[in-house]
Design a protein around this motif. Structure first.
Motif, PDB file in Angstrom:
ATOM      1  N   ALA A   1       0.816  -1.119  -0.212  1.00 27.14           N
ATOM      2  CA  ALA A   1       0.091   0.035  -0.002  1.00 27.14           C
ATOM      3  C   ALA A   1       0.835   1.272   0.104  1.00 27.14           C
ATOM      4  O   ALA A   1       0.586   2.251  -0.839  1.00 27.14           O
ATOM      5  CB  ALA A   1      -0.915   0.167   1.028  1.00 27.14           C
TER       6      ALA A   1
ATOM      7  N   LYS B   1      -5.873   0.852   1.271  1.00 26.33           N
ATOM      8  CA  LYS B   1      -4.781   1.033  -0.146  1.00 26.33           C
ATOM      9  C   LYS B   1      -4.316  -0.334  -0.515  1.00 26.33           C
ATOM     10  O   LYS B   1      -3.959  -0.374  -1.557  1.00 26.33           O
ATOM     11  CB  LYS B   1      -4.006   2.172   0.312  1.00 26.33           C
ATOM     12  CG  LYS B   1      -4.407   3.521   0.492  1.00 26.33           C
ATOM     13  CD  LYS B   1      -5.254   4.040  -0.716  1.00 26.33           C
ATOM     14  CE  LYS B   1      -5.874   5.377  -0.591  1.00 26.33           C
ATOM     15  NZ  LYS B   1      -6.571   5.861  -1.679  1.00 26.33           N
ATOM     16  N   GLY B   2      -3.810  -0.909   0.771  1.00 28.61           N
ATOM     17  CA  GLY B   2      -3.228  -2.422   0.085  1.00 28.61           C
ATOM     18  C   GLY B   2      -4.331  -3.162  -0.536  1.00 28.61           C
ATOM     19  O   GLY B   2      -3.901  -3.908  -1.615  1.00 28.61           O
TER      20      GLY B   2
END
Length: 504
Positions: free
Chosen positions: A355, A366-367
């Motif tokens: 991420a 985000k990952g």
């Protein structure tokens, strides 16, 4: 007249025998021959229809990598909870982005001046970047890593630190737990907090031994020794023939740990019960261990231990050079632990590192965004699936057997095939398949990733048939009330049958 009758009888007998042979041959010729693949499907159907698993939802998909022929399908497009098999997605995405030789770095900086008398005036800063390897999975004595940082200060002639020791964990956000993780798991190491500056899987061990006599208070050893955890021991020593029963409790947002129950008396002093517990505030855990290691080199510290969030002044790393760098083992070794040992902590550290490097923010959201983009590049759309963490600990994850097989096919055709396959568990080898499928043909022909939670069991990977044909497979089971071993035994039987399959 008598001879004529005998002759007629003989002709009738021979005729009947000949006619019977004709009809028998015709019946053989008219029996439909079941081809080996259909026979395999029938066998798998019979196995899956086991009464013990009649209340379960089962999905399966098996496909030949070479020909693309679908060997078996059952609910292959239905979303099920993948548990730890989702680590397949995290690990191949990390391998594809970073490469097999990628290594994490943890740096130490000084922002002050070392005086001639050995006094250092300034801060000591240790900056983490998500290294998940400072644990017994990778090092015999992880505490030696911390001591190496302190040793470097000693080598510079520092005898006293007059300033703060700052732990910089800002590479990741401050969300320690993934979406959908069960709060009552937070005290266990498999659900440890995720921080960019971590040591010992952010967990401690309590080695509990009996007291000196029956009805006396037990004894314990804290590993590693630290001042962060506060242990309240209420475990009593019971009669030698009584079963040891110990319960551990940790406050949700503290390191106050209580242990209750009993441990059976042992006059030989050899009986030990080990309880592993996840700690709260990993950065302070790291700093406490670092400060303890300073005393081994007779370095005094006059100052505070501070996480970066409590530091008043921003740190300008462009003006600083690291005085010491710890470098992790290569990514391929990490992935072996992630997949063969099903290590949640390593998987989540990799997710947040992905991420940070790809999205600029080291977060779960985000990952998983990156994982979905990676899957899309492998012909798996995100419209009908859901991934919220990197380890599979969340029950919010949803994936299909067909998607796993598609991904496994793509991995097998990629440049990372050999490297990735070596990270998977194998029957009879150290890892999650150590005690499964032993002394069967599957033992040397299955490479797989397992996953399990309460009422959930999955396995996916590769199996090689008797004809040396490699198959990608995924078997997912949900909502069964039978013991976990029953579900695993069914999976093993399926893989044994697949490994013994031959088209001939």
């Amino acid at each position: 007249m008598f001879k004529l009758c005998n002759f007629i009888f003989l002709i009738m007998l021979v005729g009947n025998v000949y006619t019977a042979r004709i009809f028998a041959q015709e019946s053989i010729d008219t029996v439909p021959q079941v081809n080996p693949l259909q026979e395999l499907r029938n066998d798998l159907d019979a196995l899956i229809e086991s009464p013990d698993m009649s209340n379960a939802i089962i999905g399966a998909c098996v496909q030949s990598i070479e020909s693309g022929e679908m060997f078996y399908r059952l609910n292959e497009s239905k979303n099920l909870i993948p548990a730890s098999t989702i680590k397949i997605v995290t690990s191949i995405a990390a391998l594809d982005y970073f490469g097999p030789d990628f290594r994490f770095q943890t740096n130490m900086y000084l922002d002050g001046v070392i005086q001639e008398n050995g006094e250092y005036h300034g801060n000591v800063i240790i900056r983490g970047s998500g290294d998940p390897t400072m644990s017994e999975y990778f090092y015999a004595e992880p505490i030696k890593i911390i001591e190496a940082f302190a040793k470097q200060l000693d080598s510079l002639g520092i005898s006293t630190i007059k300033g703060n020791i700052i732990g910089d964990d800002s590479y990741f956000d401050n969300i320690y737990y993934g979406p959908g993780w069960s709060w009552d798991d937070f005290m266990y190491p498999f659900s440890a907090q995720i921080s960019a500056l971590s040591i010992n899987d952010n967990s401690i061990s309590l080695e509990i031994t009996p007291g000196d006599s029956v009805n006396s208070l037990s004894k314990y050893t804290l590993i590693p020794e630290n001042n962060l955890a506060r242990i309240f021991n209420y475990v009593m020593t019971s009669e030698p023939d009584k079963i040891t029963d110990i319960i551990t409790a940790r406050d949700f947002k503290s390191n106050y740990i209580e242990i209750y129950g009993n441990i059976a008396f042992d006059s030989t002093k050899k009986r030990t019960h080990v309880q592993k517990i996840a700690i709260d505030n990993p950065t302070m855990f790291f700093l406490e261990l670092f400060k303890s290691s300073l005393s081994k080199f007779r370095i005094r510290h006059n100052g505070a231990l501070l996480p970066i969030s409590m530091s008043q002044n921003p740190i300008l790393y462009t003006n600083l050079l690291p005085i010491y760098t710890h470098v992790s083992p290569p990514l391929l070794e990490i992935l072996k632990v992630v997949n063969a040992e099903s290590h949640n902590f390593c998987a989540e550290m990799l997710l947040k590192t992905l991420a940070k490097e790809t999205q600029g923010e080291g977060s779960f959201d985000k990952g998983t965004d990156y994982l979905l983009k990676y899957l899309k590049s492998n012909s798996i759309t995100s419209d009908n699936i859901r991934i919220v963490d990197g380890s599979g600990l969340s029950r919010f994850n949803l994936f299909t057997p067909r998607n796993f097989v598609t991904l496994l096919n793509n991995i097998y055709r990629s440049n990372y095939r050999e490297q990735f396959v070596k990270t998977l568990a194998e029957p009879g080898e150290e890892g999650t398949l150590l005690r499964r499928m032993k002394r069967s043909r599957a033992e040397n022909n299955v490479k797989a990733k397992t996953g399990s939670m309460n009422n959930i069991s999955s396995i996916c990977g590769y199996v090689t048939t008797r004809d040396n044909e490699v198959l990608a497979f995924s078997i997912m089971m949900l909502n069964f009330t039978a013991p976990l071993t029953t579900a695993q035994n069914l999976q093993d039987l399926i893989l044994m049958r697949l490994s013994s399959f031959s088209r001939k």
